[in-house]
Design an enzyme around this catalytic site. Structure first.
Site, PDB file in Angstrom:
ATOM      1  N   CYS A 114       0.820  -1.228   0.000  1.00 18.00           N
ATOM      2  CA  CYS A 114       0.000   0.000   0.000  1.00 18.00           C
ATOM      3  C   CYS A 114       0.844   1.264   0.000  1.00 18.00           C
ATOM      4  CB  CYS A 114      -0.938  -0.002   1.187  1.00 18.00           C
ATOM      5  SG  CYS A 114      -2.067  -1.399   1.118  1.00 18.00           S
ATOM      6  N   HIS A 259      -4.126   6.672   1.246  1.00 14.76           N
ATOM      7  CA  HIS A 259      -4.342   5.310   0.782  1.00 14.76           C
ATOM      8  C   HIS A 259      -5.752   4.878   1.189  1.00 14.76           C
ATOM      9  CE1 HIS A 259      -4.038   1.133   0.059  1.00 14.76           C
ATOM     10  NE2 HIS A 259      -4.065   0.811   1.343  1.00 14.76           N
ATOM     11  N   ASN A 289     -10.046  -1.655  -1.814  1.00 17.16           N
ATOM     12  CA  ASN A 289      -8.614  -1.376  -1.646  1.00 17.16           C
ATOM     13  C   ASN A 289      -7.867  -1.888  -2.881  1.00 17.16           C
ATOM     14  OD1 ASN A 289      -5.916  -1.320  -0.942  1.00 17.16           O
ATOM     15  ND2 ASN A 289      -6.216  -2.173   1.110  1.00 17.16           N
TER      16      ASN A 289
HETATM   17  N1  ACO Z   1     -18.542 -10.218   6.859  1.00 18.40           N
HETATM   18  C1  ACO Z   1     -19.169 -10.358   8.020  1.00 18.40           C
HETATM   19  N2  ACO Z   1     -18.525 -10.588   9.171  1.00 18.40           N
HETATM   20  C2  ACO Z   1     -17.177 -10.672   9.121  1.00 18.40           C
HETATM   21  C3  ACO Z   1     -16.475 -10.525   7.909  1.00 18.40           C
HETATM   22  C4  ACO Z   1     -17.200 -10.297   6.737  1.00 18.40           C
HETATM   23  N3  ACO Z   1     -16.615 -10.152   5.555  1.00 18.40           N
HETATM   24  N4  ACO Z   1     -15.149 -10.636   8.179  1.00 18.40           N
HETATM   25  C5  ACO Z   1     -15.037 -10.843   9.502  1.00 18.40           C
HETATM   26  N5  ACO Z   1     -16.266 -10.861  10.073  1.00 18.40           N
HETATM   27  C6  ACO Z   1     -16.629 -11.060  11.485  1.00 18.40           C
HETATM   28  C7  ACO Z   1     -15.453 -11.538  12.300  1.00 18.40           C
HETATM   29  O1  ACO Z   1     -15.351 -12.938  12.233  1.00 18.40           O
HETATM   30  C8  ACO Z   1     -15.834 -11.066  13.696  1.00 18.40           C
HETATM   31  O2  ACO Z   1     -16.741 -11.967  14.257  1.00 18.40           O
HETATM   32  P1  ACO Z   1     -16.670 -12.309  15.855  1.00 18.40           P
HETATM   33  O3  ACO Z   1     -16.885 -11.008  16.528  1.00 18.40           O
HETATM   34  O4  ACO Z   1     -17.750 -13.283  16.023  1.00 18.40           O
HETATM   35  O5  ACO Z   1     -15.291 -12.853  16.077  1.00 18.40           O
HETATM   36  C9  ACO Z   1     -16.589  -9.783  13.445  1.00 18.40           C
HETATM   37  O6  ACO Z   1     -16.972  -9.807  12.055  1.00 18.40           O
HETATM   38  C10 ACO Z   1     -15.774  -8.536  13.707  1.00 18.40           C
HETATM   39  O7  ACO Z   1     -14.531  -8.659  13.053  1.00 18.40           O
HETATM   40  P2  ACO Z   1     -13.380  -7.662  13.335  1.00 18.40           P
HETATM   41  O8  ACO Z   1     -12.110  -8.170  12.747  1.00 18.40           O
HETATM   42  O9  ACO Z   1     -13.390  -7.295  14.795  1.00 18.40           O
HETATM   43  O10 ACO Z   1     -13.878  -6.386  12.517  1.00 18.40           O
HETATM   44  P3  ACO Z   1     -13.223  -4.988  12.494  1.00 18.40           P
HETATM   45  O11 ACO Z   1     -14.187  -4.021  13.030  1.00 18.40           O
HETATM   46  O12 ACO Z   1     -11.835  -4.980  13.058  1.00 18.40           O
HETATM   47  O13 ACO Z   1     -13.091  -4.725  10.938  1.00 18.40           O
HETATM   48  C11 ACO Z   1     -11.491  -4.751   9.147  1.00 18.40           C
HETATM   49  C12 ACO Z   1     -12.301  -5.596  10.138  1.00 18.40           C
HETATM   50  C13 ACO Z   1     -12.450  -4.010   8.270  1.00 18.40           C
HETATM   51  C14 ACO Z   1     -10.656  -5.710   8.302  1.00 18.40           C
HETATM   52  C15 ACO Z   1     -10.593  -3.777   9.920  1.00 18.40           C
HETATM   53  O14 ACO Z   1      -9.908  -4.449  10.941  1.00 18.40           O
HETATM   54  C16 ACO Z   1      -9.611  -3.066   9.040  1.00 18.40           C
HETATM   55  O15 ACO Z   1      -9.959  -2.279   8.196  1.00 18.40           O
HETATM   56  N6  ACO Z   1      -8.286  -3.296   9.229  1.00 18.40           N
HETATM   57  C17 ACO Z   1      -7.277  -2.634   8.465  1.00 18.40           C
HETATM   58  C18 ACO Z   1      -7.191  -3.120   7.052  1.00 18.40           C
HETATM   59  C19 ACO Z   1      -5.985  -2.477   6.388  1.00 18.40           C
HETATM   60  O16 ACO Z   1      -5.679  -1.330   6.615  1.00 18.40           O
HETATM   61  N7  ACO Z   1      -5.257  -3.232   5.608  1.00 18.40           N
HETATM   62  C20 ACO Z   1      -3.997  -2.693   5.161  1.00 18.40           C
HETATM   63  C21 ACO Z   1      -3.961  -2.392   3.797  1.00 18.40           C
HETATM   64  S1  ACO Z   1      -3.846  -3.784   2.813  1.00 18.40           S
HETATM   65  C22 ACO Z   1      -2.216  -3.936   2.221  1.00 18.40           C
HETATM   66  O17 ACO Z   1      -1.278  -3.302   2.635  1.00 18.40           O
HETATM   67  C23 ACO Z   1      -2.053  -5.037   1.292  1.00 18.40           C
END
Ligand code: ACO
Length: 332
Positions: A114, A259, A289
């Site tokens: 990224c 980003h 993304n």
């Molecule tokens: N649909 C529905 N539910 C889901 C999904 C989905 N696609 N994916 C996960 N869940 C569930 C999880 O299992 C979890 O269930 P549980 O509470 O029963 O365990 C619940 O939803 C909550 O999951 P969290 O991981 O706590 O959700 P969060 O609010 O943290 O959001 C997210 C997840 C969107 C991925 C967030 O953590 C995020 O944006 N992180 C940063 C991503 C990023 O910046 N990536 C870097 C760039 S990529 C690169 O460099 C290649």
């Protein structure tokens, strides 16, 4: 003082629109969950197999070259930022060099995910100010759709990513007030396994086994919460450092192009920097993304929409796998 300026930008998105509801047919997820957590409404996927990152890069590069008034034969160097190269080796820059019909020039791949576009911008800036090259083409392009796990096991990562390409042309500028004013780059390998794609891997013999395939180790894995925390910490920190070095404040920023990993990350980062939401550029709602492509797509669309004009001061910041993070300030 010689500066390097961005003189053209382009972007290209494949035509196939994949909505959150489309993904909800493949895994347990919902439009509501994806929009609330990430801001993503839809993303683009390549129309059929056989299309690589360098194919998406061709139209984006041509649009950027057109705006800069250059032909492919004028390009002195290509920098290609991607985490999804066409093949493992050679890099995608050589495929693009050949497809564009450039001369036998320098073609470099950058593997900084990224942050790849801003790492590339720093290289182009240094080359131009040192007099090494004059017309540098930077492309960020990704084909994620063939490498994510579109099922229950992969749902936490699969809903985030889309395919696309963005490009800019960087050239010398005699106008001291115009151009790339600052780029800052950082990395900390403590986060290397928090967001990675492990296999095939040169450290294993063989590099890819049936067991690895069964375990899905050839798909990206992410500790989303850790990445989120680091991103909302490091992006404002690095952006503020760039502004401070230039004696600028957030009020001097006309446009903020971060980003696009998560709309909530970008809103928090803008808030920490005291940048109002109307100066924030986002395309994550439409494209998801697109990793190395998010910032050049944002620049290109903003330019075409008139949000960038001569004199516009643009702040950029990125955070991603590695961990790597970076910022830049550019005056157009
Ligand atoms: N649909 C529905 N539910 C889901 C999904 C989905 N696609 N994916 C996960 N869940 C569930 C999880 O299992 C979890 O269930 P549980 O509470 O029963 O365990 C619940 O939803 C909550 O999951 P969290 O991981 O706590 O959700 P969060 O609010 O943290 O959001 C997210 C997840 C969107 C991925 C967030 O953590 C995020 O944006 N992180 C940063 C991503 C990023 O910046 N990536 C870097 C760039 S990529 C690169 O460099 C290649």
């Amino acid at each position: 003082m010689m500066r390097a300026a961005i003189t053209g930008a382009g972007h290209y998105l494949p035509s196939k629109v994949v909505t959150n509801d489309d993904l909800a047919r493949l895994m347990t997820t919902s439009d509501e969950w994806i929009q609330q957590r990430t801001g993503i409404k839809e993303r683009r996927f390549i129309e059929h197999d056989g299309i690589g990152a360098s194919d998406l890069a061709v139209p984006a590069a041509k649009m950027a070259l057109d705006q800069a008034g250059l032909a492919p034969v004028d390009v002195d160097a290509i920098i290609f930022a991607t985490l999804s190269p066409d093949v493992n080796f050679p890099g995608s820059a050589v495929f693009l060099q050949h497809k564009l019909g450039c001369r036998q020039i320098c073609a470099l791949d950058v593997r900084n995910q990224c942050s790849g576009f801003l790492y590339s911008l720093s290289i182009a800036d240094a080359w131009i100010r040192a007099g090494v090259y004059r017309n540098v083409l930077i492309v960020g392009a990704e084909v994620h759709s063939t490498g994510i796990e579109l099922n229950e096991r992969g749902r936490d990562v699969a809903v985030l990513f889309g395919d696309g390409a963005g490009a800019v042309v960087v050239q010398p500028s005699d106008d001291d007030a115009r151009g790339i004013l600052d780029v800052e780059l950082h990395a900390d390998g403590v986060g290397a396994r928090e967001l990675w794609l492990e296999a095939p891997a040169s450290m294993y013999v063989p590099r890819l086994t049936q067991a690895m395939l069964d375990e899905g180790r050839h798909y990206p894995k992410m500790n989303g919460k850790a990445v989120f925390r680091w991103a909302v910490d490091k992006m404002p920190e690095v952006a503020a450092a760039s502004l401070a070095r230039l004696g600028m404040t957030s009020q001097d920023v006309d446009l903020f192009v971060p980003h696009q990993a998560n709309m909530r990350i970008n809103q928090l980062v803008a808030m920490k920097l005291n940048i109002p939401q109307e100066k924030l550029v986002h395309n994550i709602d439409r494209y998801g993304n697109t990793t190395a492509a998010t910032i050049p797509i944002g620049l290109s669309e903003s330019w075409k929409e008139g949000r960038i004009a001569k004199g516009t001061r643009v702040l950029m910041a990125a955070f991603g796998a590695g961990f790597t993070w970076a910022s830049a300030v550019v005056r157009f």
